[in-house]
Enzyme design. Structure first.
Site, PDB file in Angstrom:
ATOM      1  N   HIS A 161       0.878  -1.179   0.000  1.00 55.34           N
ATOM      2  CA  HIS A 161       0.000   0.000   0.000  1.00 55.34           C
ATOM      3  C   HIS A 161       0.914   1.227   0.000  1.00 55.34           C
ATOM      4  O   HIS A 161       2.032   1.174   0.525  1.00 55.34           O
ATOM      5  CB  HIS A 161      -0.828  -0.056   1.286  1.00 55.34           C
ATOM      6  CG  HIS A 161      -1.875   0.992   1.442  1.00 55.34           C
ATOM      7  ND1 HIS A 161      -1.603   2.268   1.844  1.00 55.34           N
ATOM      8  CD2 HIS A 161      -3.229   0.927   1.286  1.00 55.34           C
ATOM      9  CE1 HIS A 161      -2.740   2.960   1.925  1.00 55.34           C
ATOM     10  NE2 HIS A 161      -3.736   2.163   1.590  1.00 55.34           N
ATOM     11  N   ASP A 238       3.172  -4.618   8.058  1.00 54.48           N
ATOM     12  CA  ASP A 238       1.962  -3.801   7.962  1.00 54.48           C
ATOM     13  C   ASP A 238       0.768  -4.758   8.045  1.00 54.48           C
ATOM     14  O   ASP A 238       0.474  -5.490   7.099  1.00 54.48           O
ATOM     15  CB  ASP A 238       1.998  -3.039   6.629  1.00 54.48           C
ATOM     16  CG  ASP A 238       0.671  -2.361   6.308  1.00 54.48           C
ATOM     17  OD1 ASP A 238      -0.267  -2.455   7.129  1.00 54.48           O
ATOM     18  OD2 ASP A 238       0.579  -1.752   5.237  1.00 54.48           O
ATOM     19  N   GLN A 241      -4.390  -5.089   6.794  1.00 48.96           N
ATOM     20  CA  GLN A 241      -5.398  -5.944   6.165  1.00 48.96           C
ATOM     21  C   GLN A 241      -5.463  -7.344   6.760  1.00 48.96           C
ATOM     22  O   GLN A 241      -6.309  -8.134   6.374  1.00 48.96           O
ATOM     23  CB  GLN A 241      -5.118  -6.067   4.658  1.00 48.96           C
ATOM     24  CG  GLN A 241      -5.368  -4.800   3.889  1.00 48.96           C
ATOM     25  CD  GLN A 241      -6.838  -4.398   3.864  1.00 48.96           C
ATOM     26  OE1 GLN A 241      -7.743  -5.223   3.964  1.00 48.96           O
ATOM     27  NE2 GLN A 241      -7.091  -3.104   3.727  1.00 48.96           N
ATOM     28  N   LYS A 264     -10.508  -1.077  10.666  1.00 51.48           N
ATOM     29  CA  LYS A 264     -10.672  -2.243   9.786  1.00 51.48           C
ATOM     30  C   LYS A 264     -11.146  -3.464  10.576  1.00 51.48           C
ATOM     31  O   LYS A 264     -11.387  -4.518  10.008  1.00 51.48           O
ATOM     32  CB  LYS A 264      -9.340  -2.598   9.110  1.00 51.48           C
ATOM     33  CG  LYS A 264      -8.643  -1.401   8.477  1.00 51.48           C
ATOM     34  CD  LYS A 264      -8.519  -1.506   7.003  1.00 51.48           C
ATOM     35  CE  LYS A 264      -7.562  -0.450   6.486  1.00 51.48           C
ATOM     36  NZ  LYS A 264      -7.931   0.017   5.165  1.00 51.48           N
ATOM     37  N   CYS A 402      -4.842   2.456  -3.583  1.00 49.93           N
ATOM     38  CA  CYS A 402      -3.602   2.969  -2.973  1.00 49.93           C
ATOM     39  C   CYS A 402      -2.447   2.000  -3.200  1.00 49.93           C
ATOM     40  O   CYS A 402      -1.589   1.824  -2.318  1.00 49.93           O
ATOM     41  CB  CYS A 402      -3.753   3.247  -1.486  1.00 49.93           C
ATOM     42  SG  CYS A 402      -4.887   4.585  -1.154  1.00 49.93           S
TER      43      CYS A 402
HETATM   44  N1  PMP Z   1      -1.636  -0.636   4.648  1.00 51.68           N
HETATM   45  C1  PMP Z   1      -2.589  -1.365   4.083  1.00 51.68           C
HETATM   46  C2  PMP Z   1      -2.242  -2.721   3.538  1.00 51.68           C
HETATM   47  C3  PMP Z   1      -3.896  -0.868   3.999  1.00 51.68           C
HETATM   48  O1  PMP Z   1      -4.852  -1.600   3.427  1.00 51.68           O
HETATM   49  C4  PMP Z   1      -4.191   0.403   4.542  1.00 51.68           C
HETATM   50  C5  PMP Z   1      -5.590   0.982   4.474  1.00 51.68           C
HETATM   51  N2  PMP Z   1      -6.215   0.839   3.248  1.00 51.68           N
HETATM   52  C6  PMP Z   1      -3.147   1.126   5.126  1.00 51.68           C
HETATM   53  C7  PMP Z   1      -1.898   0.576   5.174  1.00 51.68           C
HETATM   54  C8  PMP Z   1      -3.384   2.473   5.706  1.00 51.68           C
HETATM   55  O2  PMP Z   1      -4.263   2.401   6.778  1.00 51.68           O
HETATM   56  P1  PMP Z   1      -4.907   3.729   7.392  1.00 51.68           P
HETATM   57  O3  PMP Z   1      -5.507   4.471   6.242  1.00 51.68           O
HETATM   58  O4  PMP Z   1      -5.930   3.215   8.356  1.00 51.68           O
HETATM   59  O5  PMP Z   1      -3.807   4.485   8.047  1.00 51.68           O
END
Ligand code: PMP
Length: 444
Positions: A161, A238, A241, A264, A402
């Site tokens: 991401h 990270d 997910q 999430k 993203c």
């Molecule tokens: N890493 C991953 C794999 C994600 O899916 C997301 C959220 N889509 C993020 C980081 C960022 O999370 P947040 O927007 O809650 O900070």
């Protein structure tokens, strides 16, 4: 400001029963035991009643919420925990001797203790409360600013991401270190032989996601952590997910950092976690300066507070953290094994049904994946499909998620992504399939 470490006292302000302790899943794959001692199969209809939003209509149609990868829905228990916090004990934490401030502090620290227990962190002060995954990764990337030099390498993966790419690029700009990338294949799996050859004595940080948000791949993080540690690199996982599907065990995984967001996993937005091993958190520079994160301030010099407060400057999202704790309780009441089992069934069913649609291509066919299905239908634009699905009350995500490098690798502008939660039903999959067929007819 408070300088001592939080207690794990049970005296917190609870709105729910204490959590049942679940057996952690032994591996990050989907081989789930048929039934475990604490888990009954999910009673979906009962569970759905906990989520007020799920009975809503959108565009005149019953809502079918399949955008759980972006953010999950919230059960009444979490909503109540937040409302009750504001109704009954709202005050700033860690500061006052007055009763409400102490109750607020207890509730805040009780939530930290629940998170610690949920992820099996050794110490509660290794759980830093942040505004979310993005904040957590930035704390770590910034914290390394004075530890890297020209020639050092940071290794990420092609499946990241943007929030696990950009902070490392910014760190490279500050320090002269080089960013390297573990490549992927068209199934959405990392090329582990390439990982082996990219690792070298200059690799100082390895940062990969546990689960890809765009494709659902579960990455082989145990191997990555073990190999990276052989050369002394720090490993950040990270977990944004993964935590909705897999209960991560910090002591068993042995990663140095693990990050995730409450929103999430049925919790509120604006709060999340940076787990860090004590020895690493002590080495990192603090990210933000301000109240709460200091031991002593003079105009000449400031000394920083002990963990976790060194990384928690300013008034935190107290109500959010209380709601986060309630979300952890909720997940444990449902049971993480039961959740995984339910989601595996829905993934299998949805994959089979979607593949019956002519010209539908699924992106992300890794051996190990969670209940996320990214797809395109012929040459139809994902946005057009998403809009027609929305007219039918079906919420999916469309676009690059993203993760533009993944889309570039696949040579596509984006995908439609249906991400399923434990509260989704087989009937909702059928409605999705029906609406895609309708979109296909309308757009062709
Ligand atoms: N890493 C991953 C794999 C994600 O899916 C997301 C959220 N889509 C993020 C980081 C960022 O999370 P947040 O927007 O809650 O900070």
């Amino acid at each position: 400001d408070r300088n001592d470490k939080p207690t794990t006292a049970e005296s917190g302000y609870y709105f729910l029963q204490s959590p049942t302790v679940e057996t952690a899943r032994p591996h990050s794959n989907l081989q789930i035991p048929a039934k475990t001692q604490n888990d009954q199969p999910i009673d979906i209809l009962k569970i759905r009643k906990d989520f007020p939003i799920l009975s809503q209509k959108v565009n005149g149609k019953q809502l079918v919420y399949l955008d759980n990868g972006a953010s999950s829905q919230k059960p009444q228990q979490v909503i109540d925990a937040i409302a009750n916090y504001y109704k009954e004990i709202n005050a700033n934490v860690h500061r006052g001797v007055h009763t409400l401030s102490q109750l607020a502090t207890d509730a805040f620290e009780a939530a930290r203790a629940k998170i610690q227990q949920h992820i099996n962190a050794k110490e509660s002060y290794e759980v830093i409360l942040t505004s979310g995954t993005t904040h957590s990764i930035n704390i770590v990337a910034n914290g390394f600013s004075n530890m890297l030099k020209v020639g050092d390498e940071i290794l990420i993966s092609a499946l990241e991401h943007h929030s696990n790419i950009v902070p490392w690029q910014m760190l490279c700009e500050r320090t002269g270190a080089t960013l390297k990338v573990i490549p992927m294949n068209l199934d959405g799996e990392l090329l582990m032989a390439e990982f082996d050859s990219l690792l070298n004595p200059n690799t100082k940080i390895v940062a990969v996601n546990h689960v890809s948000n765009a494709l659902g791949t579960i990455n082989p993080i145990r191997y990555i952590i073990a190999e990276a540690h052989k050369g002394g690199a720090a490993v950040l996982i990270d977990g944004a997910q993964s935590v909705a599907h897999i209960k991560p065990d910090m002591q068993e995984l042995d990663c140095d950092f693990y990050t995730f967001s409450a929103h999430k996993i049925c919790g509120p937005t604006g709060t999340g976690v940076l787990f860090g091993k004590e020895e690493w958190l002590n080495k990192l520079l603090p990210f933000q300066g301000g109240g709460e994160m200091i031991k002593e301030v003079t105009f000449e010099k400031t000394t920083y507070a002990d963990l976790p407060y060194k990384f928690e400057a300013g008034t935190p999202n107290i109500a959010g953290v209380v709601g986060f704790g309630a979300a952890i309780d909720y997940l444990n009441e449902v049971g993480m094994d039961a959740i995984a089992q339910q989601e595996e069934e829905i993934l299998k069913y949805a994959t089979a049904e979607l593949l019956k649609i002519p010209e539908l291509k699924i992106w992300g066919t890794a051996q190990e994946k969670v209940s996320v299905i990214s797809f395109n239908v012929g040459n139809l634009h994902p946005y057009d499909i998403g809009t027609i699905l929305d007219n039918s009350g079906i919420a999916v995500r469309t676009g690059h998620h993203c993760a533009q490098p993944i889309m570039n690798f696949c040579k596509i502008p984006g995908t439609v992504r249906a991400s399923f939660s434990f509260y989704n039903t087989i009937e909702e999959v059928d409605l999705l399939v029906k609406a895609i067929l309708k979109a296909q007819k309308m757009l062709s």
